[in-house]
Write an enzyme that holds these catalytic residues in place. Structure first.
Site, PDB file in Angstrom:
ATOM      1  N   ARG A  27      40.888  35.144  45.567  1.00 51.91           N
ATOM      2  CA  ARG A  27      41.699  35.595  43.924  1.00 51.91           C
ATOM      3  C   ARG A  27      40.407  34.872  42.981  1.00 51.91           C
ATOM      4  O   ARG A  27      40.338  34.653  42.153  1.00 51.91           O
ATOM      5  CB  ARG A  27      42.773  35.074  44.346  1.00 51.91           C
ATOM      6  N   TRP A  81      42.567  27.290  40.833  1.00 47.33           N
ATOM      7  CA  TRP A  81      41.604  27.265  39.599  1.00 47.33           C
ATOM      8  C   TRP A  81      41.127  27.038  38.197  1.00 47.33           C
ATOM      9  O   TRP A  81      42.703  27.265  38.184  1.00 47.33           O
ATOM     10  CB  TRP A  81      41.191  29.093  39.088  1.00 47.33           C
ATOM     11  N   GLY A 117      49.933  28.867  36.555  1.00 50.84           N
ATOM     12  CA  GLY A 117      49.797  29.038  35.366  1.00 50.84           C
ATOM     13  C   GLY A 117      49.434  28.314  34.536  1.00 50.84           C
ATOM     14  O   GLY A 117      48.706  27.121  34.740  1.00 50.84           O
ATOM     15  N   GLU A 509      30.278  47.684  31.052  1.00 49.78           N
ATOM     16  CA  GLU A 509      30.778  46.788  32.407  1.00 49.78           C
ATOM     17  C   GLU A 509      28.962  46.945  33.340  1.00 49.78           C
ATOM     18  O   GLU A 509      29.679  46.247  34.292  1.00 49.78           O
ATOM     19  CB  GLU A 509      31.306  48.468  33.314  1.00 49.78           C
ATOM     20  N   LYS A 513      28.734  43.260  34.741  1.00 50.24           N
ATOM     21  CA  LYS A 513      28.927  42.649  36.661  1.00 50.24           C
ATOM     22  C   LYS A 513      27.311  41.689  36.551  1.00 50.24           C
ATOM     23  O   LYS A 513      27.715  40.974  37.373  1.00 50.24           O
ATOM     24  CB  LYS A 513      28.193  44.080  37.825  1.00 50.24           C
ATOM     25  N   LYS A 631      39.843  36.857  41.005  1.00 53.70           N
ATOM     26  CA  LYS A 631      40.159  37.895  40.970  1.00 53.70           C
ATOM     27  C   LYS A 631      41.656  38.138  40.276  1.00 53.70           C
ATOM     28  O   LYS A 631      41.015  38.821  39.335  1.00 53.70           O
ATOM     29  CB  LYS A 631      40.430  38.128  42.339  1.00 53.70           C
TER      30      LYS A 631
END
Length: 636
Positions: A27, A81, A117, A509, A513, A631
């Site tokens: 993640r 994170w 959160g 996209e 990337k 993620k």
């Protein structure tokens, strides 16, 4: 995004907590930590609440735990994170409250908290708590929760958590311990996911932000709902709902969830992203498995939605338009689907960035099908946008999602669950192409419901979709040519991506990337927009990647390419075999194996994924865990 694991057990739970964090590493995180109650297995043990924290990987935390001989039957753990405060040990979870005495900061921890959160009113709470003598050791919003629980504590951790959450505004999943209750963990959630894992025979019970964290530990999972508070103690647990009333197994049933723990095996690949790029033929095949025709059952979703197949058709027949809500890569899949939905199904379609939609005044239409797209099904912005649309009276909802047990699937009436498998790399690849496959099926279903899809057309489209895995294998064989391009891109500080029509979102996209994992600045434009501004950026040091299928806009695209060459720009072209675009001075061409009509975007995005991947490898970046990214984005 952030990860939570907690447990109350009759044995040492520390290895399970750390293993759970390792399962959630994909993640993305900046720091990690674990706290245990030293007396939870041995009542004579000194130390109370003890923690270890690190700004390195979970593997380093594991070494720290072993060195310090941390052991206990009650504990909580976290991967963070950063949102509030830099990635630093003093900002890492778990956070402690030491009480409000003048020398409190030097005292052993009384409350330990981990939190996912964002607490929106944390500044107000922080000021109030400081005025009461609480000393803050971090810049996080989470630390206010620990102090608030300590402030409300009078011998009952459950009551303290309940009183504290009544003062919180924002999104949270919380797990908390107290030094005076060595065999207890209390968890609660609002706007951020949290699950309860039920251990066999009452030996242990668990909390986690994702059932995957508990893979191999238990497959008996209870999905907590908004406002639930769960109390874990030795050999038992109970849940109280947002109304304050205890809930039964009928209210929160235990479900058997087979988490895919084997998905973390890299096999022969260098990175998970590379593995997932090459898994796309199988992921598409699995996503389409069992699709014999366009039938309503495709969009029923899990059984708990209680929607018989005919209900999907009734919804499709009633709606006049489609509203797509998504973020990031999923947003680009929605932008691609807009072309399909309007061209094939003839349905007006609007695509909205979910994080913006709920904050603007819009005109609701109850005859709209609201479609959410999410890899994890827990994306906070998309869930909030979905709820906002529902609050405006738009009740026809459908999600395209890769996780059957996610909040997105549970909250939408209809669903198409893709079968990409667990995606570890932060930069999405196979989740994106399977989303496109699911959206194309939705297009065909809506076209059929509106009387715009003849049986022979349906058969042709389905035949083309079944051929996608073979076609993707042929595209993957282009990898050596793409590696040669990547070597050139490592010397370029910027890149421009161009596409037209339904390939413009594919250009978007591709640019996303490249910037995500190589940190090269990249932008994408509709090729026709070049002369309206972006052409000013074109020089010999600005590579221009062009998606060039043999479609109705090809000649227009060739003219745009000439505009680039006339300014000294260098073109890198992904061209269908029959486009008559040749290699030459300043023009580098890779030929796609075949033209694929309406499904062409699914093929053309794969070389762009490989280009980003190999450029990042050549630059030596952390491909699977790019800096500053996560993620599953479960905060707003």
């Amino acid at each position: 995004m952030c990860g939570i694991v907690g447990a109350v057990a009759l044995h040492n739970i520390v290895p399970t907590l750390v293993q759970g964090l390792q399962r959630l590493e994909y993640r993305g995180y900046d720091s990690c930590g674990v706290a245990i109650h030293a007396a939870s297995l041995d009542p004579t043990a000194a130390g109370g609440l003890v923690r270890a924290r690190s700004t390195q990987r979970v593997a380093e935390l594991l070494e720290q735990v072993r060195t310090e001989h941390l052991s206990g039957g009650t504990g909580i753990a976290h991967t963070r994170w950063a949102t509030h405060g830099a990635p630093a040990v003093h900002n890492a979870h778990p956070h402690f409250s030491h009480g409000s005495a003048p020398a409190a900061a030097e005292q052993p921890g009384r409350v330990a908290v981990v939190h996912n959160g964002i607490i929106e009113n944390y500044e107000e709470l922080r000021e109030r708590l400081q005025a009461r003598g609480y000393v803050f050791a971090s810049q996080t919003d989470t630390e206010v929760i620990a102090h608030l629980i300590e402030h409300h504590y009078s011998g009952d951790l459950f009551a303290a958590v309940q009183a504290s959450t009544a003062e919180l505004r924002g999104a949270y999943a919380i797990a908390a311990m107290h030094k005076d209750e060595p065999h207890r963990v209390v968890g609660t959630r609002a706007g951020s996911p949290l699950v309860l894992g039920v251990g066999e025979g009452g030996e242990a019970h668990f909390l986690a932000s994702d059932a995957m964290a508990l893979a191999g530990v238990t497959d008996q999972i209870v999905y907590l709902e908004e406002g639930d508070i769960v109390d874990l103690q030795r050999g038992r647990f109970w849940i109280v709902g947002s109304s304050g009333k205890p809930l039964t197994s009928d209210d929160r049933p235990v479900r058997t969830v087979r988490a895919h723990s084997g998905a973390v095996d890299l096999g022969p690949y260098r990175h998970y992203m590379q593995k997932e790029i090459f898994e796309q033929p199988r992921a598409i095949a699995d996503t389409l498995d069992g699709v014999a025709g366009i039938v309503p059952e495709l969009f029923d979703g899990p059984e708990h939605n209680g929607m018989p197949g005919a209900a999907a058709w009734r919804v499709f027949e009633q709606i006049d338009r489609v509203l797509i809500l998504a973020c990031g890569t999923s947003y680009y899949s929605g932008c691609t689907a807009r072309y399909w939905l309007e061209d094939i199904a003839g349905i007006p379609t609007q695509v909205e960035v979910a994080s913006e939609y709920r904050y603007r005044t819009s005109v609701p239409d109850p005859r709209t099908l609201v479609v959410t797209i999410s890899q994890s099904g827990e994306t906070a912005d998309t869930l909030a946008a979905l709820r906002h649309a529902q609050s405006l009276g738009m009740e026809h909802t459908l999600t395209i999602c890769n996780v059957a047990t996610s909040a997105m699937v549970r909250e939408c009436k209809l669903a198409y669950v893709t079968r990409a498998g667990v995606e570890i790399g932060v930069a999405s690849t196979k989740a994106f192409t399977t989303q496109l496959a699911g959206l194309f099926l939705l297009t065909l279903a809506l076209a059929q419901a509106k009387g715009r899809l003849a049986p022979e057309q349906e058969a042709e489209y389905l035949k083309a979709m079944r051929h996608l895995p073979v076609a993707l294998q042929a595209v993957l064989a282009l990898e050596p040519q793409i590696i040669a391009w990547a070597e050139e891109f490592t010397r370029m500080p910027n890149a421009l991506f161009l596409g037209r029509g339904m390939h413009y979102p594919i250009a978007l996209e591709g640019a996303l990337k490249l910037k995500e994992i190589s940190y090269i600045h990249a932008e994408a434009y509709p090729a026709g927009e070049l002369k309206h501004g972006p052409l000013a950026l074109v020089t010999s040091s600005m590579p221009v990647v062009t998606v060039a299928p043999n479609d109705a806009l090809l000649e227009k695209l060739k003219s745009n390419m000439q505009e680039v060459r006339a300014r000294g720009g260098v073109l890198y072209v992904l061209a269908d075999a029959d486009t008559r675009i040749a290699n030459g001075d300043g023009v580098h061409v890779i030929r796609m194996p075949e033209h694929y009509g309406a499904l062409s975007p699914i093929l053309h995005v794969v070389p762009l994924q490989l280009l980003a991947y190999h450029t990042a490898c050549a630059l030596g970046t952390d491909v699977d865990k790019p800096r500053n990214l996560a993620k599953s984005v479960t905060v707003e």
